[in-house]
Design a protein around this motif. Sequence first.
Motif, short mmCIF file in Angstrom:
data_model
loop_
_atom_site.label_atom_id
_atom_site.label_comp_id
_atom_site.label_asym_id
_atom_site.label_seq_id
_atom_site.Cartn_x
_atom_site.Cartn_y
_atom_site.Cartn_z
N GLU A 118 0.84 -1.21 0.00
CA GLU A 118 0.00 0.00 0.00
C GLU A 118 0.87 1.26 0.00
N GLN A 119 1.90 1.25 0.83
CA GLN A 119 2.80 2.42 0.92
C GLN A 119 3.48 2.66 -0.43
N ILE A 120 3.92 1.59 -1.07
CA ILE A 120 4.61 1.74 -2.36
C ILE A 120 3.69 2.34 -3.41
N LYS A 121 2.43 1.91 -3.41
CA LYS A 121 1.47 2.47 -4.37
C LYS A 121 1.26 3.97 -4.14
N GLU A 122 1.22 4.36 -2.87
CA GLU A 122 1.08 5.79 -2.53
C GLU A 122 2.32 6.58 -2.98
N ILE A 123 3.50 5.98 -2.75
CA ILE A 123 4.75 6.65 -3.14
C ILE A 123 4.76 6.92 -4.65
N ILE A 124 4.32 5.94 -5.44
CA ILE A 124 4.30 6.10 -6.90
C ILE A 124 3.41 7.28 -7.30
N LYS A 125 2.24 7.38 -6.65
CA LYS A 125 1.31 8.49 -6.95
C LYS A 125 1.94 9.84 -6.63
N VAL A 126 2.52 9.94 -5.44
CA VAL A 126 3.11 11.21 -4.99
C VAL A 126 4.33 11.58 -5.83
N TYR A 127 5.10 10.57 -6.22
CA TYR A 127 6.28 10.77 -7.07
C TYR A 127 5.85 11.44 -8.38
N LYS A 128 4.74 10.96 -8.91
CA LYS A 128 4.25 11.53 -10.18
C LYS A 128 3.69 12.94 -9.96
N LYS A 134 7.80 9.32 -13.55
CA LYS A 134 7.27 7.97 -13.37
C LYS A 134 8.35 7.14 -12.69
N LEU A 135 8.05 6.71 -11.48
CA LEU A 135 9.06 6.01 -10.68
C LEU A 135 9.56 4.74 -11.37
N GLU A 136 8.64 3.97 -11.93
CA GLU A 136 9.07 2.71 -12.57
C GLU A 136 9.99 2.99 -13.76
N LYS A 137 9.64 3.98 -14.54
CA LYS A 137 10.46 4.34 -15.70
C LYS A 137 11.86 4.81 -15.25
N ASP A 138 11.88 5.63 -14.20
CA ASP A 138 13.16 6.14 -13.69
C ASP A 138 14.03 5.01 -13.14
N ILE A 139 13.41 4.07 -12.45
CA ILE A 139 14.17 2.93 -11.90
C ILE A 139 14.68 2.05 -13.03
N SER A 140 13.81 1.78 -14.00
CA SER A 140 14.23 0.93 -15.13
C SER A 140 15.39 1.53 -15.91
N SER A 141 15.36 2.85 -16.08
CA SER A 141 16.44 3.45 -16.88
C SER A 141 17.73 3.61 -16.07
N ASP A 142 17.63 3.47 -14.74
CA ASP A 142 18.80 3.68 -13.89
C ASP A 142 19.43 2.40 -13.38
N THR A 143 18.73 1.27 -13.55
CA THR A 143 19.24 0.00 -13.02
C THR A 143 19.15 -1.05 -14.13
N SER A 144 19.76 -2.20 -13.91
CA SER A 144 19.73 -3.22 -14.97
C SER A 144 19.76 -4.63 -14.38
N GLY A 145 19.60 -5.60 -15.27
CA GLY A 145 19.73 -7.00 -14.89
C GLY A 145 18.68 -7.46 -13.88
N SER A 146 19.00 -8.52 -13.17
CA SER A 146 18.07 -9.10 -12.19
C SER A 146 17.78 -8.10 -11.07
N TYR A 147 18.77 -7.30 -10.73
CA TYR A 147 18.59 -6.28 -9.70
C TYR A 147 17.48 -5.31 -10.09
N GLY A 148 17.56 -4.77 -11.29
CA GLY A 148 16.54 -3.84 -11.78
C GLY A 148 15.17 -4.51 -11.88
N ARG A 149 15.16 -5.78 -12.29
CA ARG A 149 13.89 -6.49 -12.44
C ARG A 149 13.22 -6.73 -11.09
#
Length: 316
Positions: A118-128, A134-149
């Motif tokens: 629940e907290q993570i969903k709220e964080i995503i909203k507030v981040y936007k 977009k938190l997911e987009k920012d994380i995907s472009s900044d990390t890679s491999g199994s760690y990013g996934r």
Amino acid sequence: MEYRGSVRPFVHFNAKHDAEFLHKAMKGIGTDEDAILMALTARSNDQRQQIKAAYKKAYGKDLVSELKSELGGLFENLIVALMMPPVLYDATLLHKALKSAGTDDQVLIEILASRTGEQIKEIIKVYKKELGGKLEKDISSDTSGSYGRLLVILLQGSREEAVEEDKIENDAKDLYDAGEAKFGTDEEKFITILGNRSSEHLQKVFDAYKKLCGSDIEDSIKGETTGNLEDLLLAVVKCTRNVPGFFAESLYKSMRRAGTDDDTLMRIMVSRSEVDMLDIRANFKKMYGQSLYTTIQEDTAGDYQKALLYLCGGKD
């Protein structure tokens, strides 16, 4: 559920009165840091938001900007952090971790491994909304491999709810086959199971895993993975077992190495003060044989120290 935070709402609270009190503390020559410290650390986050609104209404100025212009150093950083609503604080920390030069993986790992779905969903909203990204987009472009996934899986905030008895043995065997039992590690299995199963389910899987191969899952992760992926998997396992224990260990490491890691110390003391600080203190004492309070006393100084001790809330 019993409240386990160290900071509680102030009983005889009056936002208007507190706003006046802070105004006086910052007026004229010199700032009364003690007054600021007392007024803000002894109020809940919700009450601080009310003081902020009352201050703007009375003086036509933003309280946080005023505090920034009056204070300095670590004490200023801590007070500014305390003035942020918890979800915005998390979102801001993640934004900074992703947008500053080089990614601050420790922050990504700590927040995504320890917060509820629940907290993570709220964080995503507030981040936007507040930070325009977009938190997911920012994380995907900044990390890679199994760690990013795995970070992206955790970001879905959709762990299964139940314990599935028929899957426990299977999951334990899958983890064993993916790691200890083969040459090279099948990271995919690790991230799917650790990223999606419920905490209760995983605790049973870890017990079954130990029976199966005689060692703790943590030892296998250390032996099979490295770098950020290892750190993230270990954080997920530790938070599954005991969230306050995870934070107690992080606090200990932030102070008991050469030089204090003030960013980590501050981040945990602020973000857990109304969540589980009492349990973190109990775990700290049990794990290290000394109180968190005394450790903070030995490692910090000045108004910054006083404010941290208020957030800690007592000796054990």
